[in-house]
Scaffold this active site. Structure first.
Site, PDB file in Angstrom:
ATOM      1  N   PHE A  70      23.801 -41.349  12.824  1.00 13.62           N
ATOM      2  CA  PHE A  70      24.994 -42.190  12.789  1.00 13.62           C
ATOM      3  C   PHE A  70      25.624 -42.166  11.400  1.00 13.62           C
ATOM      4  O   PHE A  70      26.816 -41.951  11.255  1.00 13.62           O
ATOM      5  CB  PHE A  70      24.638 -43.623  13.188  1.00 13.62           C
ATOM      6  CG  PHE A  70      25.829 -44.489  13.467  1.00 13.62           C
ATOM      7  CD1 PHE A  70      26.244 -44.716  14.773  1.00 13.62           C
ATOM      8  CD2 PHE A  70      26.549 -45.074  12.436  1.00 13.62           C
ATOM      9  CE1 PHE A  70      27.359 -45.512  15.033  1.00 13.62           C
ATOM     10  CE2 PHE A  70      27.656 -45.860  12.681  1.00 13.62           C
ATOM     11  CZ  PHE A  70      28.061 -46.073  13.991  1.00 13.62           C
ATOM     12  N   ARG A 118      26.213 -31.439  19.520  1.00 18.16           N
ATOM     13  CA  ARG A 118      25.799 -30.219  18.827  1.00 18.16           C
ATOM     14  C   ARG A 118      26.430 -30.227  17.430  1.00 18.16           C
ATOM     15  O   ARG A 118      27.076 -29.276  17.001  1.00 18.16           O
ATOM     16  CB  ARG A 118      26.190 -28.962  19.623  1.00 18.16           C
ATOM     17  CG  ARG A 118      27.640 -28.843  20.034  1.00 18.16           C
ATOM     18  CD  ARG A 118      27.925 -27.454  20.626  1.00 18.16           C
ATOM     19  NE  ARG A 118      29.270 -27.360  21.148  1.00 18.16           N
ATOM     20  CZ  ARG A 118      29.618 -27.676  22.391  1.00 18.16           C
ATOM     21  NH1 ARG A 118      28.698 -28.091  23.248  1.00 18.16           N
ATOM     22  NH2 ARG A 118      30.870 -27.568  22.788  1.00 18.16           N
ATOM     23  N   ASN A 149      16.218 -38.943   6.450  1.00 15.67           N
ATOM     24  CA  ASN A 149      15.835 -37.871   7.366  1.00 15.67           C
ATOM     25  C   ASN A 149      16.365 -36.557   6.799  1.00 15.67           C
ATOM     26  O   ASN A 149      17.570 -36.410   6.578  1.00 15.67           O
ATOM     27  CB  ASN A 149      16.444 -38.171   8.736  1.00 15.67           C
ATOM     28  CG  ASN A 149      16.037 -37.200   9.811  1.00 15.67           C
ATOM     29  OD1 ASN A 149      16.284 -36.008   9.702  1.00 15.67           O
ATOM     30  ND2 ASN A 149      15.462 -37.718  10.894  1.00 15.67           N
ATOM     31  N   SER A 185      15.669 -30.918  15.834  1.00 14.49           N
ATOM     32  CA  SER A 185      17.027 -30.834  16.361  1.00 14.49           C
ATOM     33  C   SER A 185      17.223 -29.507  17.083  1.00 14.49           C
ATOM     34  O   SER A 185      16.809 -28.456  16.586  1.00 14.49           O
ATOM     35  CB  SER A 185      18.053 -30.946  15.237  1.00 14.49           C
ATOM     36  OG  SER A 185      19.351 -30.634  15.709  1.00 14.49           O
ATOM     37  N   TYR A 328      20.586 -45.318  18.830  1.00 11.91           N
ATOM     38  CA  TYR A 328      21.881 -44.793  18.395  1.00 11.91           C
ATOM     39  C   TYR A 328      22.823 -44.865  19.590  1.00 11.91           C
ATOM     40  O   TYR A 328      23.815 -45.592  19.571  1.00 11.91           O
ATOM     41  CB  TYR A 328      21.717 -43.373  17.873  1.00 11.91           C
ATOM     42  CG  TYR A 328      22.992 -42.643  17.460  1.00 11.91           C
ATOM     43  CD1 TYR A 328      24.249 -43.085  17.842  1.00 11.91           C
ATOM     44  CD2 TYR A 328      22.938 -41.498  16.677  1.00 11.91           C
ATOM     45  CE1 TYR A 328      25.402 -42.414  17.465  1.00 11.91           C
ATOM     46  CE2 TYR A 328      24.087 -40.816  16.294  1.00 11.91           C
ATOM     47  CZ  TYR A 328      25.312 -41.274  16.699  1.00 11.91           C
ATOM     48  OH  TYR A 328      26.450 -40.604  16.327  1.00 11.91           O
ATOM     49  N   THR A 329      22.477 -44.146  20.659  1.00 14.34           N
ATOM     50  CA  THR A 329      23.323 -44.146  21.848  1.00 14.34           C
ATOM     51  C   THR A 329      23.438 -45.548  22.433  1.00 14.34           C
ATOM     52  O   THR A 329      24.497 -45.932  22.945  1.00 14.34           O
ATOM     53  CB  THR A 329      22.774 -43.166  22.890  1.00 14.34           C
ATOM     54  OG1 THR A 329      22.587 -41.879  22.276  1.00 14.34           O
ATOM     55  CG2 THR A 329      23.730 -43.008  24.060  1.00 14.34           C
TER      56      THR A 329
END
Length: 377
Positions: A70, A118, A149, A185, A328-329
């Site tokens: 985010f 992506r 991160n 990822s 997050y979502t």
């Protein structure tokens, strides 16, 4: 609910990345008004005593944090904490600045309460981001809990991947409250290959050595894994994390699977490649968490992320072994009051189940010997 009305009538019609950029800028502008963040934290932040948990030598006011992705560049740490998150994980940050993948690269699957991205680790690079975080720390000391991160720069060849991670680790060593090595990822070619233990071992060892040399041997170090790993690979990563003395594992990143979606398959296929987050990830992320807890017990801190929408989802992760949870979502679909709803709901569920603290409930569904505190009944 006002946010749901705004989302379904306006936001869902706007390009997802643009909507994110505009709403995030608005939040930062609001937080820049003197006194606003203090007021927001008082109203929206976790206050229930059941929610406090001590992790990594810090007291977290609640279990729910904002997952990486985010705030990639540490531009809104104070504003996001003011929404009620107990911690904010910035990034993913790479050794070098990079633009990420071509747009469009962020898509909503509203029928599934999911997102496909992506993005490709678009960020300003660890030099610029660490300087911004350093300036923030100078203003605010360390009153906010910030995880960092880190990932691999796309143009860096695999042979130099370790050096790329080490560069970022060194820059954030004295700034992060915990550091996450992201090898999961799906949007950086070859990145997930680093989850293989023969490649992960030298990477994690080098990062740990870098932190030691920087005078931060105590900095908590975690690795973030994919939900698409085979069970035996999950076990192997868990065993390696214990062997190397890591502090925790974050489970899980986004998935490349498109199974079981309500959205029309042709529409999904037209979006192209990317990692899927949100509700469809819920069951697999919980399975991975349970497996990790059964494998490592309480030797590692487990942070659960993926498909958490409701207090019940968060509570299930805690009972399955997560000390902290992230979303997050859930924020995108739930709106700015979502962190407060999760925290208040989890506190109520802890009281309902007879726990004086959520810390008592960590792993009880995997470890039958754990029991609620009798003092809370």
């Amino acid at each position: 609910m006002l946010y749901q009305f705004i989302f379904h009538t306006l936001l869902r019609r706007v390009d997802a990345e643009r909507a994110h950029r505009v709403s995030f800028a608005g939040l930062r502008a609001l937080a820049a008004v003197p006194g606003t963040t203090r007021l927001m934290r008082r109203v929206l932040g976790p206050r229930e005593p059941e929610l406090r948990v001590r992790v990594f030598g810090r007291e977290f006011p609640g279990p729910l944090g904002l997952a990486a992705g985010f705030d990639k560049n540490a531009r809104g740490v104070a504003a996001l904490t003011a929404l009620g998150f107990s911690h904010v994980e910035i990034g993913t940050v790479t050794g070098q600045p990079q633009p990420g993948n071509p747009r469009p690269r962020l898509f909503r699957l509203v029928a599934d309460r999911a997102i496909v991205n992506r993005m490709g680790f678009n960020n300003e690079g660890s030099q610029a981001v660490s300087e911004r975080l350093r300036a923030h720390r100078a203003r605010r000391a360390r009153d906010l809990i910030v995880g960092v991160n880190i990932g691999k720069t796309k143009v860096v060849p695999d042979s130099d991947a370790v050096a790329d991670y080490v560069t970022s680790a060194r820059r954030f060593a004295d700034l992060a409250d915990y550091l996450v090595v992201n090898v999961s990822s799906p949007n950086t070619p070859g990145l997930r290959d680093l989850q293989a233990t023969e490649r992960l071992r030298p990477l994690l060892s080098a990062v740990r050595r870098t932190l030691d040399e920087a005078g931060r041997p105590d900095l908590p170090l975690l690795v973030k894994i994919a939900p698409d790993l085979a069970d035996e690979d999950i076990d192997a990563v868990a065993d390696l994390a214990v062997e190397l003395g890591l502090d925790g594992i974050i489970a899980t990143n986004t998935t490349v699977s498109r199974d079981g979606l309500a959205t029309d398959p042709e529409e999904v296929a037209a979006l192209g490649a990317g990692g899927l987050s949100g509700a469809p990830l819920k069951e697999r992320a919980l399975q991975v968490l349970r497996r990790l807890r059964a494998r490592v017990g309480d030797r590692l801190v487990l942070i659960a992320v993926g498909g958490i929408e409701t207090p019940e989802d968060a509570w299930a992760r805690i009972r399955a072994g997560a000390t902290l949870v992230q979303g997050y979502t859930g924020l995108i679909y739930g709106g700015p009051l979502w962190p407060r709803r999760i925290h208040r709901g989890v506190a109520a569920l802890a009281r309902r189940d007879g726990f004086a603290s959520i810390a008592e409930a960590v792993g009880v569904d995997v470890d039958p010997s754990a029991k609620p505190s009798t003092a809370s009944s």
